[in-house]
Design an enzyme around this catalytic site. Structure first.
Site, PDB file in Angstrom:
ATOM      1  N   ASP A 207       0.845  -1.193   0.000  1.00  0.00           N
ATOM      2  CA  ASP A 207       0.000   0.000   0.000  1.00  0.00           C
ATOM      3  C   ASP A 207       0.884   1.249   0.000  1.00  0.00           C
ATOM      4  O   ASP A 207       1.913   1.292   0.671  1.00  0.00           O
ATOM      5  CB  ASP A 207      -0.865  -0.040   1.275  1.00  0.00           C
ATOM      6  CG  ASP A 207      -1.924   1.035   1.302  1.00  0.00           C
ATOM      7  OD1 ASP A 207      -2.709   1.104   0.331  1.00  0.00           O
ATOM      8  OD2 ASP A 207      -1.976   1.809   2.278  1.00  0.00           O
ATOM      9  N   GLU A 274       1.882  -0.568  -4.849  1.00  0.00           N
ATOM     10  CA  GLU A 274       0.838   0.374  -5.264  1.00  0.00           C
ATOM     11  C   GLU A 274       1.583   1.672  -5.576  1.00  0.00           C
ATOM     12  O   GLU A 274       1.609   2.617  -4.800  1.00  0.00           O
ATOM     13  CB  GLU A 274      -0.207   0.607  -4.160  1.00  0.00           C
ATOM     14  CG  GLU A 274      -1.371   1.435  -4.675  1.00  0.00           C
ATOM     15  CD  GLU A 274      -2.008   2.363  -3.643  1.00  0.00           C
ATOM     16  OE1 GLU A 274      -3.035   2.983  -3.956  1.00  0.00           O
ATOM     17  OE2 GLU A 274      -1.481   2.508  -2.525  1.00  0.00           O
TER      18      GLU A 274
HETATM   19  C1  NOJ Z   1      -4.353   3.086  -0.932  1.00  0.00           C
HETATM   20  C2  NOJ Z   1      -5.490   2.139  -0.769  1.00  0.00           C
HETATM   21  O1  NOJ Z   1      -5.701   1.466  -1.975  1.00  0.00           O
HETATM   22  C3  NOJ Z   1      -6.670   2.964  -0.327  1.00  0.00           C
HETATM   23  O2  NOJ Z   1      -7.863   2.228  -0.362  1.00  0.00           O
HETATM   24  C4  NOJ Z   1      -6.383   3.497   1.047  1.00  0.00           C
HETATM   25  O3  NOJ Z   1      -7.425   4.365   1.442  1.00  0.00           O
HETATM   26  C5  NOJ Z   1      -5.078   4.273   1.059  1.00  0.00           C
HETATM   27  N1  NOJ Z   1      -4.028   3.616   0.346  1.00  0.00           N
HETATM   28  C6  NOJ Z   1      -4.610   4.484   2.474  1.00  0.00           C
HETATM   29  O4  NOJ Z   1      -4.117   3.285   2.996  1.00  0.00           O
END
Ligand code: NOJ
Length: 528
Positions: A207, A274
């Site tokens: 993440d 991500e």
């Molecule tokens: C990216 C995640 O995909 C999202 O859903 C989340 O709100 C944020 N990061 C914070 O962790």
């Protein structure tokens, strides 16, 4: 560890398909209205039939659920709403028996404000875990430490009354950012990752992979007037460029360390970032010299308009700039964005079929967001039923993420066979878009996606290269390993090149003697 070293085994993600499960929305096994890990086990037969290689589960760790698990309160357990460690172990075993791996979501940029580290950190300025987080004094004139804003467009600093300092959060105030300048944070995550690897987790989707470190001096971010969300200027949201709170150079050492640890396993564990950046040149550094993340989500492609020139440019730049031999992940949707069927395909099935065909015929990893294989379009969840604290109510113009999180439809009944209870978000109103119906219809989107997964796995493993043949405003023709793909983005049919081999797949039912139908793609074996 055994010594199988062929890249087929060690780099299993090449030519693979990842299936992204938003756990709360996939299948509810205990009638409490939201999906759970047992529900996934109950649907493994479907996932095996579809042919996917790995499942990426949205966060499964204990959490007060201010951001549905992206606020972790315990990194070495399972959220009781979703199951327990034994259920997760069973999922890993049973998925493995059906040839599928399981990946978890790792949130390392921040924790929950209820994590014991933070509870201790805020208890006093000299507590043991104080410097696990990012603290700062207000300025002498009483103003905030700097001009940083969080992901919701609000001030990114929250005053902790008891200790009189502000803590920093890139997301909600319930998600305090970790301070990666403290070496102990590195040690904690090394231990956490090892804990999961040893349970058989195949890797992590990381993440906020472009987060972790923040500027040591906490300098003001440059003001940037291109203040819009969900356009390609993602680093310039809300009028502030995220120069010092994302993409810091020190983050790369973390990934080199994580990669070295992942390589200790056989097969190596997968680090999939991500990597939420707008441009390819911002994505490339996360591969390091081939010694950081093995994979990053290609957000520049996700953010591109559904036009051949724009898409092809990102693909060309990606293959030109990643370290030799690197792979990437092609996706069109996730739980934070409008679904590709709505965003790219304007709810048109032909365009969606074309989009899937392009994503699945590029060398690399094809990632499917649950429901996209059915052509699920965005829901329009009324604001009083929205559950997402980060976007509910459209704070600062945000698009409600719940619209892309509607429960999976397994059949056309009122509850879609998703739950025997009250669903946590309304079941998608389009009852016809369901697994049961599409599984029995060979012309369905589901069957196309299944065929694409098989094609991808057969032809796009290690060594498959991308070669652009022709791109105009209306068409995109490329070779991908041994495939020739002719993608027609126009209202008129397109003549496929004469030098083409056998037709392997057409996104629309009939490809007629070398004519590729409007808004469709045909995939041939490339001529020798
Ligand atoms: C990216 C995640 O995909 C999202 O859903 C989340 O709100 C944020 N990061 C914070 O962790």
């Amino acid at each position: 560890m055994n010594q199988q070293n062929s890249s087929e085994t060690t780099e299993w993600w090449r030519g693979a398909t990842l299936y992204h499960i938003y756990v709360r929305s996939f299948q509810d096994a205990n009638a409490d209205g939201h999906g759970d890990i047992q529900g996934i086990i109950d649907r493994l037969e479907y996932l095996e039939w579809l042919g996917v290689d790995a499942l990426w589960l949205s966060p499964t760790m204990p959490s007060p659920n201010r951001d549905w698990g992206y606020d972790v309160a315990d990194y070495e357990n399972v959220q009781s709403d979703l199951g327990d460690l034994a259920t997760l172990d069973r999922l890993i075993t049973q998925a493995g028996e059906r040839g599928m791996k399981v990946m978890l979501d790792l949130v390392a940029n921040h924790t929950s404000s209820e994590h014991p580290w933070f509870l201790d950190a805020r208890s006093s300025r000299d507590s043991e875990h104080r410097s696990y987080y990012v603290w700062a004094d207000g300025k002498e004139d009483g103003s905030l430490p700097n001009n940083w804003v969080d992901d919701t467009g609000e001030v990114a600093w929250t005053l902790d009354e008891q200790t009189g300092q502000y803590y920093f959060h890139n997301f909600l105030d319930a998600q305090p950012d970790l301070n990666w300048w403290d070496e102990r944070v590195h040690a904690e995550f090394a231990r956490i990752m090892d804990f999961w690897y040893r349970r058989g987790v195949a890797g992590f989707r990381i993440d906020v992979a472009n987060g972790l470190y923040k500027d040591r001096l906490l300098r003001d971010n440059p003001v940037d007037p291109r203040a819009v969300i969900y356009n390609t200027e993602v680093q310039g949201r809300y009028g502030i460029e995220h120069k010092y709170n994302f993409n810091q150079p020190e983050t790369h050492q973390v990934y080199r360390d994580w990669r070295a640890a992942a390589e200790q396993f056989d097969p190596p564990r997968l680090l999939l970032g991500e990597t939420w950046v707008a441009r390819v040149d911002e994505l490339t550094p996360y591969y390091g010299d081939g010694d950081e993340l093995q994979l990053g989500f290609n957000f520049p492609l996700i953010f591109a308009p559904f036009e051949p020139q724009a898409l092809a440019r990102i693909v060309r730049e990606s293959f030109a700039s990643f370290p030799a031999g690197s792979a990437t992940v092609w996706a069109g949707s996730n739980h934070d964005l409008p679904r590709m069927s709505t965003r790219w395909a304007q709810n048109d099935e032909g365009r969606l079929r074309l989009a899937h065909t392009v994503l699945a015929t590029l060398p690399g990893t094809y990632a499917l967001y649950y429901g996209d294989e059915l052509g699920m379009v965005d829901s329009d969840i009324p604001s009083d039923l929205q559950q997402d604290p980060l976007t509910a109510g459209g704070l600062n113009g945000q698009w409600p993420r719940d619209n892309a999180r509607a429960p999976m439809r397994w059949n056309e009944t009122d509850d879609g066979a998703f739950t025997a209870g009250t669903p946590w978000l309304p079941i998608h109103p389009d009852a016809a878009v369901n697994v049961e119906r599409q599984r029995s219809d060979p012309r369905s989107v589901l069957h196309l996606v299944r065929d694409l997964i098989a094609l991808h796995s057969e032809h796009l493993g290690a060594g498959a290269e991308y070669v652009e043949v022709e791109v105009t405003d209306e068409r995109w023709i490329y070779r991908s390993g041994e495939l020739l793909v002719v993608a027609n983005f126009a209202d008129a049919p397109l003549e496929a090149p004469r030098e083409r081999g056998e037709l392997l797949l057409a996104s629309r039912a009939s490809e007629n003697g070398g004519q590729v139908l409007p808004w469709s793609a045909a995939v041939y074996r490339a001529a020798e």
